[in-house]
Design a protein around this motif. Structure first.
Motif, mmCIF file in Angstrom:
data_model
loop_
_atom_site.group_PDB
_atom_site.id
_atom_site.type_symbol
_atom_site.label_atom_id
_atom_site.label_comp_id
_atom_site.label_asym_id
_atom_site.label_seq_id
_atom_site.Cartn_x
_atom_site.Cartn_y
_atom_site.Cartn_z
ATOM 1 N N LYS A 48 0.964 -1.321 -0.188
ATOM 2 C CA LYS A 48 0.301 -0.119 -0.168
ATOM 3 C C LYS A 48 0.876 1.471 -0.068
ATOM 4 C CE LYS A 48 -4.204 -1.969 2.071
ATOM 5 N NZ LYS A 48 -4.877 -1.809 3.394
ATOM 6 N N VAL A 51 1.940 1.878 -3.558
ATOM 7 C CA VAL A 51 1.126 2.942 -4.240
ATOM 8 C C VAL A 51 1.479 4.460 -4.105
ATOM 9 C CG1 VAL A 51 -0.933 2.926 -5.002
ATOM 10 C CG2 VAL A 51 -0.096 0.729 -4.708
ATOM 11 N N ALA A 52 1.208 4.135 -2.689
ATOM 12 C CA ALA A 52 1.207 5.978 -2.349
ATOM 13 C C ALA A 52 2.187 6.622 -2.752
ATOM 14 C CB ALA A 52 0.967 5.733 -0.833
ATOM 15 N N ARG A 54 4.301 6.186 -5.500
ATOM 16 C CA ARG A 54 4.199 6.248 -6.873
ATOM 17 C C ARG A 54 3.581 7.318 -7.019
ATOM 18 N NH1 ARG A 54 4.563 0.111 -7.681
ATOM 19 N NH2 ARG A 54 7.105 -0.002 -8.395
ATOM 20 N N ALA A 55 2.644 7.312 -6.324
ATOM 21 C CA ALA A 55 1.286 8.444 -6.420
ATOM 22 C C ALA A 55 1.840 10.235 -6.191
ATOM 23 C CB ALA A 55 0.021 8.385 -5.881
ATOM 24 N N ALA A 56 2.699 9.882 -5.410
ATOM 25 C CA ALA A 56 3.234 10.994 -4.810
ATOM 26 C C ALA A 56 4.456 11.461 -5.700
ATOM 27 C CB ALA A 56 3.603 11.093 -3.513
ATOM 28 N N GLU A 58 4.695 12.312 -8.649
ATOM 29 C CA GLU A 58 4.349 13.047 -9.496
ATOM 30 C C GLU A 58 4.090 14.437 -8.855
ATOM 31 O OE1 GLU A 58 2.409 12.477 -12.238
ATOM 32 O OE2 GLU A 58 3.231 10.392 -12.140
ATOM 33 N N THR A 59 4.338 14.849 -7.676
ATOM 34 C CA THR A 59 4.263 16.167 -7.705
ATOM 35 C C THR A 59 5.354 16.754 -6.262
ATOM 36 O OG1 THR A 59 3.019 15.626 -5.323
ATOM 37 C CG2 THR A 59 1.848 16.262 -7.336
ATOM 38 N N VAL A 260 7.227 12.304 -0.929
ATOM 39 C CA VAL A 260 6.691 10.855 -0.480
ATOM 40 C C VAL A 260 7.302 9.893 0.655
ATOM 41 C CG1 VAL A 260 7.726 8.591 -1.720
ATOM 42 C CG2 VAL A 260 7.887 10.759 -3.336
ATOM 43 N N ALA A 263 3.151 10.402 2.342
ATOM 44 C CA ALA A 263 2.550 9.773 1.653
ATOM 45 C C ALA A 263 2.277 8.043 2.379
ATOM 46 C CB ALA A 263 2.182 10.158 0.054
#
Ligand SMILES: *Cc1c(COP(=O)(O)O)cnc(C)c1O
Length: 365
Positions: A48, A51-52, A54-56, A58-59, A260, A263
């Motif tokens: 989990k 996944v978080a 990887r999304a973080a 982006e910013t 990161v 998150a």
């Protein structure tokens, strides 16, 4: 004339971390290297959290939230605290540094046990405070009575690492309660619980309970580095009375915890499954290693963690080097005042079997 570092640094012995896998591959030309030296999670990263993170990514052009609001709130809710009772750091290590900066002056005294976490010594020296060490009790356990006796009017911090690294042992609730009675209000107890999730014992003291009761001179430290498999992202946390944490917020660098990591922490707390899996597998690995170590005739300390302190004898370094040539990194313990010992992290089933096979060979040759 030349540059001169501040006096505190004269007494620092640099921390020697576990050898990185890449270094062993380069130096010894071994391809298949496993690291059982830094108590990392051998089962990988919390899915989990992955996944978080990887999304973080982006910013990451945006600075992180310097107050780490979301992750602190998630930690507070998860453990039942108020937001202002939670601090986070770039690893628990960072919180140890902040504590030292916040609470130590020249000449203050700090108490820790021998054969405990060496980072305490480094930050104490860096603040030009004086480290007082007490010997271990039988069974490689911290001696809380000796620590209580070492307290003076100049004591500002007492470090109780529970379970203790590198011995893996715990202090019990009874010992701990007695110790608390001897702790003056103006000395801060730093309860380092980096491995608490792995402890099964009903005798383990309830450190968080002290903070819940409002006790001001206690801070409990935890980390995402071990059981959540996030050692590389650096996220540690601590619980204390809000007045006790306030000085830490003053000294901490503006953006210690990256976005990161923030998150990752929120998601990891929700990953109960990965945590439980790690704890269960670790317990199995520990039982397996106990049996095999006994078969090899080796003495060890009873561990409540994901590592085992093993007594090898005068050949400890020789055996450690032989393991290295077989691609297995374990931790020599000379720097912990335990020259005849190796600290071995519990790995996956395959890693544990490989370790035991190589250890047997290393002992025979
Ligand atoms: C691993 C460990 C820590 C903290 O690790 P971080 O990666 O800095 O969070 C703290 N104390 C002990 C005893 C440890 O073993």
């Amino acid at each position: 004339m030349s540059l001169r570092p501040q006096r505190g640094l004269d007494s620092i012995q640099s921390y020697v971390p576990g050898k990185p896998i890449g270094e062993v591959k380069r130096e010894l030309g071994v391809d298949d290297v496993i690291k059982l030296a830094s108590n990392e999670n051998p089962f990988g990263v919390s899915p989990k959290a992955l996944v978080a993170m990887r999304a973080a990514l982006e910013t990451v052009n945006i600075y992180p939230d310097g107050s780490s609001y979301d992750v602190r709130l998630a930690i507070a809710k998860h453990f039942g605290f108020e937001l202002d009772q939670v601090a986070v750091g770039n690893g628990a290590d960072d919180l140890l540094l902040e504590l030292s900066m916040a609470y130590l002056d020249d000449g203050d005294e700090v108490i820790a046990s021998r054969s405990s976490f060496p980072i305490y010594d480094i930050y104490t020296s860096a603040m030009r405070a004086k480290m007082i060490k007490t010997p271990l009790a039988p069974g490689y356990r911290l001696d809380l009575n000796a620590m209580a006796r070492a307290i003076t009017t100049r004591t500002r911090i007492v470090y109780v690492c529970n379970p203790n690294n590198p011995t893996g042992t715990i202090v019990t609730a009874r010992e701990f309660d007695r110790f608390l009675k001897a702790l003056p209000d103006d000395a801060l107890l730093v309860l380092d619980e980096a491995y608490s999730e792995m402890v099964d014992s009903p005798d383990f003291p309830d450190g968080l309970g002290l903070v819940r009761q409002g006790r001001r001179n206690v801070i409990v430290l935890r980390t995402f580095s071990k059981v959540y498999g996030l050692a590389g992202i650096r996220l540690g946390y601590g619980f204390a009375h809000c007045d006790t944490l306030a000085p830490l917020f003053k000294v901490k660098p503006a953006f210690t915890v990256n976005s990161v990591a923030q998150a990752a922490g929120i998601a990891a707390l929700e990953d109960e499954e990965f945590m439980q899996f790690t704890v269960t597998e670790n317990r199995k690995g520990r039982e397996f290693l106990y049996g095999e170590l006994r078969r090899l005739g080796l003495e060890y300390a009873e561990s409540h963690t994901n590592f085992i302190l093993v007594k090898i004898g005068p050949r400890a370094i020789d055996v450690q080097k032989k393991l290295l040539t077989r691609g297995i990194i374990v931790r020599p313990c000379g720097g912990y005042d335990l020259a005849e010992f190796l600290r071995i992290s519990i790995g996956t089933g395959d890693e544990n079997r490989r370790l035991i096979a190589s250890l047997g060979e290393a002992l025979r040759t």
